[in-house]
Scaffold this active site. Sequence first.
Site, PDB file in Angstrom:
ATOM      1  N   ASP A 247       0.797  -1.223   0.000  1.00 52.97           N
ATOM      2  CA  ASP A 247       0.000   0.000   0.000  1.00 52.97           C
ATOM      3  C   ASP A 247       0.829   1.272   0.000  1.00 52.97           C
ATOM      4  O   ASP A 247       0.280   2.363  -0.202  1.00 52.97           O
ATOM      5  CB  ASP A 247      -0.957   0.010   1.195  1.00 52.97           C
ATOM      6  CG  ASP A 247      -2.158  -0.899   0.990  1.00 52.97           C
ATOM      7  OD1 ASP A 247      -2.410  -1.305  -0.161  1.00 52.97           O
ATOM      8  OD2 ASP A 247      -2.843  -1.223   1.978  1.00 52.97           O
TER       9      ASP A 247
ATOM     10  N   LYS B  28     -12.279   7.072   1.063  1.00 54.29           N
ATOM     11  CA  LYS B  28     -12.202   5.624   1.253  1.00 54.29           C
ATOM     12  C   LYS B  28     -11.337   5.250   2.445  1.00 54.29           C
ATOM     13  O   LYS B  28     -11.655   4.305   3.179  1.00 54.29           O
ATOM     14  CB  LYS B  28     -11.669   4.955  -0.018  1.00 54.29           C
ATOM     15  CG  LYS B  28     -11.548   3.437   0.066  1.00 54.29           C
ATOM     16  CD  LYS B  28     -11.130   2.844  -1.253  1.00 54.29           C
ATOM     17  CE  LYS B  28     -10.862   1.365  -1.133  1.00 54.29           C
ATOM     18  NZ  LYS B  28     -12.053   0.590  -0.753  1.00 54.29           N
TER      19      LYS B  28
END
Length: 416
Positions: free
Chosen positions: A293, A397
Amino acid sequence: MSTLRLSKVNPTLQGTIPLDGSKSISNRALIILALAGGNPARHLTGLSRSKDTQTLLRLLDEGQEVYDAGDAGTVFRFLTAYLSLQPGTQTLTGSRRMLERPIGPLVQALQKLGATIEYLGEEGYPPLKIGEGAMSGGHISVPATISSQFLSALLLIAPLLPKGMLLQPEGTLVSRPYLEMTLRIMNYFGASTSWEPDGIRVLPGTYQVRDMQVEADWSAASYWYAMAGLSTEADLELIGLYKNSLQGDSVIRDLCIPLGIKTDFTPTGIRIQKGAKKEYPPFMELDFRNCPDIAQTMAALLAGLSIPAQFSGLETLSIKETDRIQALQNELAKARVEFVCQNPEAPANEQRFQLKGIMEGLKSAIATYGDHRMAMAFAPWGLLQPVHIENPDVIVKSYPQFWQHVTDIGFDLQFS
């Protein structure tokens, strides 16, 4: 589609950022508390305010025949396992992109354990019809090369199975720190787990309802490390981070040491500082297998510093919110930076990508492809020149306060 113009005249940074709770920790704790019959509002402090976590919280609270996970991959995967233990029949669906993301290995594993799951569309992909099964547990093998979330989803429900579970990961394990995080949170709530030569064993039992303070999000912190890296000088305090973190993305502090960024832990979090630095590494070699990520963050940061690098461990990036490898190639190219696979014929888990080129002025806006991490990874470029970012609202998000925090630290933001 809205666009954000982001810039900062003074390329120095100073201030305090109250980071949100970790999305990854929050989502795991929510599933466990739901299985234990606990009340998240009463037992979780610092719960992530991200769209993904709030979606999971709502779905677990409402209980209905149709569960729509939207574009939240973790939510979809965790609910696939969770709903397999629930009475009645439910439909689990998601966004158009979610229907393109594979779920087959997790479904097959659950079916072998006794779950009743049917595909309502293409086999191996959402949406799913999940009925009431007779799951007993036992030994199960699952491919470990696609997503650690498949393994975590299975582990989270394992204590409630009469036989418990012996989970055997097949192949190279990706994102192992996320798996370690799952086990440590399970143990905190009373599960008994152990790594054994033939896999991960979870004994049958129950979860205990306990209070938990959710650690702040190291993935979110990575964008502030990138901000510091592209500044001329920086002194930032990030609130809520732990030294002995559950999160693999905490490695960002080590990755940024060669870039002149110093990290000190404080009673409330961390302090990151960068002084005037004239020399950078001539080349960096980075493996993101355990921290995929933050690959976009590091790619944009090194591109902004014109530091060539080799990236590996990117095999899961193509099945995220977008194909993140292609998205990086597209957007870096707008600044004359290349991100090229050096061995395209190799298996995905052996591919290496070279980042090279001297960054030049952007000629067009940064596209985000519906991916929150694309927006935040490229935002630090606003320290170098005005940057336009399309669809900036995608940050909700995982980090809905990001643009407000960027404003608070002295950036000029203009939405149109």
